[in-house]
Design a protein around this motif. Structure first.
Motif, PDB file in Angstrom:
ATOM      1  N   SER A   1       0.838  -1.206   0.000  1.00  0.00           N
ATOM      2  CA  SER A   1       0.000   0.000   0.000  1.00  0.00           C
ATOM      3  C   SER A   1       0.872   1.255   0.000  1.00  0.00           C
ATOM      4  CB  SER A   1      -0.938  -0.006   1.207  1.00  0.00           C
ATOM      5  OG  SER A   1      -0.227   0.160   2.411  1.00  0.00           O
ATOM      6  N   TYR A   2       1.989   1.186   0.709  1.00  0.00           N
ATOM      7  CA  TYR A   2       2.923   2.327   0.687  1.00  0.00           C
ATOM      8  C   TYR A   2       3.509   2.501  -0.718  1.00  0.00           C
ATOM      9  CZ  TYR A   2       7.132   5.102   1.384  1.00  0.00           C
ATOM     10  OH  TYR A   2       8.113   6.064   1.264  1.00  0.00           O
ATOM     11  N   ALA A   3       3.894   1.384  -1.340  1.00  0.00           N
ATOM     12  CA  ALA A   3       4.448   1.452  -2.697  1.00  0.00           C
ATOM     13  C   ALA A   3       3.425   2.015  -3.675  1.00  0.00           C
ATOM     14  CB  ALA A   3       4.902   0.057  -3.135  1.00  0.00           C
ATOM     15  N   ALA A   4       2.164   1.608  -3.523  1.00  0.00           N
ATOM     16  CA  ALA A   4       1.118   2.125  -4.398  1.00  0.00           C
ATOM     17  C   ALA A   4       0.938   3.623  -4.201  1.00  0.00           C
ATOM     18  CB  ALA A   4      -0.196   1.389  -4.114  1.00  0.00           C
ATOM     19  N   TYR A   5       0.960   4.049  -2.953  1.00  0.00           N
ATOM     20  CA  TYR A   5       0.811   5.483  -2.646  1.00  0.00           C
ATOM     21  C   TYR A   5       1.933   6.293  -3.298  1.00  0.00           C
ATOM     22  CZ  TYR A   5       1.555   9.736   0.087  1.00  0.00           C
ATOM     23  OH  TYR A   5       1.797  11.029   0.462  1.00  0.00           O
ATOM     24  N   ARG A   6       3.171   5.863  -3.147  1.00  0.00           N
ATOM     25  CA  ARG A   6       4.287   6.614  -3.712  1.00  0.00           C
ATOM     26  C   ARG A   6       4.261   6.577  -5.245  1.00  0.00           C
ATOM     27  NH1 ARG A   6       5.108  10.430  -1.586  1.00  0.00           N
ATOM     28  NH2 ARG A   6       6.864  10.723  -2.993  1.00  0.00           N
ATOM     29  N   ASP A   7       3.737   5.480  -5.813  1.00  0.00           N
ATOM     30  CA  ASP A   7       3.677   5.350  -7.261  1.00  0.00           C
ATOM     31  C   ASP A   7       2.611   6.262  -7.852  1.00  0.00           C
ATOM     32  OD1 ASP A   7       4.360   4.344  -9.737  1.00  0.00           O
ATOM     33  OD2 ASP A   7       3.192   2.507  -9.535  1.00  0.00           O
ATOM     34  N   ILE A   8       1.498   6.403  -7.158  1.00  0.00           N
ATOM     35  CA  ILE A   8       0.379   7.188  -7.677  1.00  0.00           C
ATOM     36  C   ILE A   8       0.506   8.670  -7.318  1.00  0.00           C
ATOM     37  CG2 ILE A   8      -2.124   7.509  -7.428  1.00  0.00           C
ATOM     38  CD1 ILE A   8      -2.347   4.468  -7.286  1.00  0.00           C
ATOM     39  N   TYR A   9       1.222   8.977  -6.244  1.00  0.00           N
ATOM     40  CA  TYR A   9       1.451  10.370  -5.838  1.00  0.00           C
ATOM     41  C   TYR A   9       2.963  10.674  -5.834  1.00  0.00           C
ATOM     42  CZ  TYR A   9      -3.390  10.476  -4.135  1.00  0.00           C
ATOM     43  OH  TYR A   9      -4.755  10.432  -4.026  1.00  0.00           O
ATOM     44  N   PRO A  10       3.626  10.548  -6.984  1.00  0.00           N
ATOM     45  CA  PRO A  10       5.095  10.707  -7.002  1.00  0.00           C
ATOM     46  C   PRO A  10       5.572  12.135  -6.751  1.00  0.00           C
ATOM     47  CG  PRO A  10       4.260  10.533  -9.239  1.00  0.00           C
ATOM     48  CD  PRO A  10       3.097  10.270  -8.327  1.00  0.00           C
ATOM     49  N   GLU A  11       4.722  13.117  -7.049  1.00  0.00           N
ATOM     50  CA  GLU A  11       5.145  14.513  -6.911  1.00  0.00           C
ATOM     51  C   GLU A  11       4.799  15.104  -5.543  1.00  0.00           C
ATOM     52  OE1 GLU A  11       3.574  16.789 -10.109  1.00  0.00           O
ATOM     53  OE2 GLU A  11       4.430  15.507 -11.676  1.00  0.00           O
ATOM     54  N   LEU A  12       4.120  14.349  -4.701  1.00  0.00           N
ATOM     55  CA  LEU A  12       3.739  14.863  -3.389  1.00  0.00           C
ATOM     56  C   LEU A  12       4.899  14.673  -2.418  1.00  0.00           C
ATOM     57  CD1 LEU A  12       1.381  16.073  -1.769  1.00  0.00           C
ATOM     58  CD2 LEU A  12       0.756  13.754  -1.123  1.00  0.00           C
ATOM     59  N   PRO A  13       5.443  15.761  -1.876  1.00  0.00           N
ATOM     60  CA  PRO A  13       6.581  15.625  -0.943  1.00  0.00           C
ATOM     61  C   PRO A  13       6.202  14.794   0.271  1.00  0.00           C
ATOM     62  CG  PRO A  13       6.282  17.917  -1.622  1.00  0.00           C
ATOM     63  CD  PRO A  13       5.068  17.175  -2.095  1.00  0.00           C
ATOM     64  N   GLU A  14       7.135  13.952   0.674  1.00  0.00           N
ATOM     65  CA  GLU A  14       6.919  13.116   1.850  1.00  0.00           C
ATOM     66  C   GLU A  14       7.421  13.840   3.074  1.00  0.00           C
ATOM     67  OE1 GLU A  14       7.045   8.536   1.736  1.00  0.00           O
ATOM     68  OE2 GLU A  14       9.004   9.164   2.481  1.00  0.00           O
ATOM     69  N   GLN A  15       6.508  14.129   3.997  1.00  0.00           N
ATOM     70  CA  GLN A  15       6.853  14.910   5.184  1.00  0.00           C
ATOM     71  C   GLN A  15       6.557  14.094   6.424  1.00  0.00           C
ATOM     72  OE1 GLN A  15       5.116  18.933   4.982  1.00  0.00           O
ATOM     73  NE2 GLN A  15       4.596  18.529   2.847  1.00  0.00           N
ATOM     74  N   LEU A  16       7.599  13.830   7.208  1.00  0.00           N
ATOM     75  CA  LEU A  16       7.452  13.128   8.477  1.00  0.00           C
ATOM     76  C   LEU A  16       7.671  14.081   9.628  1.00  0.00           C
ATOM     77  CD1 LEU A  16       9.371   9.819   7.709  1.00  0.00           C
ATOM     78  CD2 LEU A  16       6.950  10.327   7.402  1.00  0.00           C
ATOM     79  N   ALA A  17       7.028  13.769  10.754  1.00  0.00           N
ATOM     80  CA  ALA A  17       7.128  14.657  11.908  1.00  0.00           C
ATOM     81  C   ALA A  17       8.573  14.825  12.348  1.00  0.00           C
ATOM     82  CB  ALA A  17       6.279  14.100  13.065  1.00  0.00           C
ATOM     83  N   GLU A  18       9.366  13.745  12.202  1.00  0.00           N
ATOM     84  CA  GLU A  18      10.763  13.810  12.648  1.00  0.00           C
ATOM     85  C   GLU A  18      11.607  14.726  11.774  1.00  0.00           C
ATOM     86  OE1 GLU A  18       8.952  11.259  12.100  1.00  0.00           O
ATOM     87  OE2 GLU A  18       9.159   9.690  13.610  1.00  0.00           O
ATOM     88  N   ASP A  19      11.094  15.033  10.556  1.00  0.00           N
ATOM     89  CA  ASP A  19      11.850  15.907   9.666  1.00  0.00           C
ATOM     90  C   ASP A  19      11.750  17.366  10.079  1.00  0.00           C
ATOM     91  OD1 ASP A  19      12.442  13.674   8.179  1.00  0.00           O
ATOM     92  OD2 ASP A  19      10.763  13.962   6.804  1.00  0.00           O
ATOM     93  N   THR A  20      10.735  17.689  10.894  1.00  0.00           N
ATOM     94  CA  THR A  20      10.530  19.075  11.296  1.00  0.00           C
ATOM     95  C   THR A  20      11.481  19.445  12.427  1.00  0.00           C
ATOM     96  OG1 THR A  20       8.190  18.870  10.750  1.00  0.00           O
ATOM     97  CG2 THR A  20       8.829  20.741  12.106  1.00  0.00           C
ATOM     98  N   PRO A  21      12.304  20.469  12.238  1.00  0.00           N
ATOM     99  CA  PRO A  21      13.246  20.837  13.303  1.00  0.00           C
ATOM    100  C   PRO A  21      12.525  21.388  14.526  1.00  0.00           C
ATOM    101  CG  PRO A  21      13.376  22.378  11.425  1.00  0.00           C
ATOM    102  CD  PRO A  21      12.401  21.305  11.034  1.00  0.00           C
TER     103      PRO A  21
END
Length: 258
Positions: A238-258
């Motif tokens: 399901s994660y692979a499908a999400y990234r395949d269908i939404y390739p231009e959507l930036p992936e933002q995780l909470a840990e990435d936020t300073p």
């Protein structure tokens, strides 16, 4: 939190197989932790099903737990470690968007159940009323046959309508948790976009589902133990499908936020 609908793309039907393969690759990166996460997830669901309140709340928190596992998938893709506490990562930021998706899922499931119940009552009442009108002009056998035939048709119609409505719900929530937790998309926009993307990509999703169906049967043979592997594989898919269908959507995780 973005309230706009993210851009998605339509992919080839064969991508459904590729998603399953990619899900297995993600599982192989840390099978021990994946099995531990799956065991905990199953135990939580079993505990929730024991009480009525827990069973009612399960759909509400299902996207939250799924969101945590999707975070784990994202970490693996980044060559980072998968940890057991990733199962509960959705309870941290962004918890509220995932809870909003869960609330939408809960309402949708109750709506399907309500519509199916109303249809069942309508067909049941109509069938017995028609049987009552025949009571004076037909034999008991004919009345019984008429009632049974009416009930059979009614049950079939209720099942078909429920399956159709549940299919709509499934499409609306196929990508919604990932959009909320990874794409920073607001719950309503995530649900809307998920439905549109799933509808447009019904071919690869159908292929993936047809592949998953026999795998579910095989996984059940050894005392259901195969699900300890299959569940994380399908989450990874399901994660692979999400990234395949939404390739231009930036992936933002909470840990990435300073």
């Amino acid at each position: 939190m973005d309230n706009s609908l993210p851009v998605f793309r339509v992919v080839a039907a064969g991508r459904g197989w590729d998603w399953i393969v990619q899900g297995f690759e993600l599982f192989k990166r840390n099978p021990g932790i994946w099995v531990a996460i799956t065991v905990i997830w199953i135990l939580l669901n079993m505990a929730a099903s024991i009480t009525g309140a827990g069973a009612l709340a399960a759909p509400l928190f299902a996207p939250v737990l799924l969101g945590g596992m999707l975070i784990g998938c994202a970490r693996l893709v980044r060559d980072q470690e998968l940890e057991i506490n990733h199962l509960f990562a959705g309870f941290k930021q962004p918890f509220l968007p995932l809870l909003g998706v869960g609330l939408g899922l809960l309402v949708a499931q109750w709506a399907v159940a309500l519509i199916a119940g109303m249809l069942a009552l309508t067909f049941g009442a109509g069938t017995f009323l028609s049987g009552a009108t025949l009571s004076g002009s037909a034999s008991e056998a004919a009345i019984a046959a008429s009632v049974l035939a009416g009930l059979g048709v009614g049950i079939l119609v209720v099942i078909l309508v429920a399956l159709l409505l549940y299919g709509v719900v499934l499409m609306a929530f196929t990508f919604a948790p990932a959009l909320a937790v990874l794409g920073n998309v607001a719950p309503i926009a995530a649900i809307q976009s998920s439905f549109k993307a799933a509808w447009a990509n019904w071919r690869p999703l159908t292929i993936a589902g047809l592949i998953a169906l026999p795998l579910c049967i095989i996984a059940a043979i050894p005392l259901m133990l195969g699900y300890l592997v299959l569940i994380p594989v399908l989450i990874g898919a399901s994660y692979a499908a999400y990234r395949d269908i939404y390739p231009e959507l930036p992936e933002q995780l909470a840990e990435d936020t300073p």
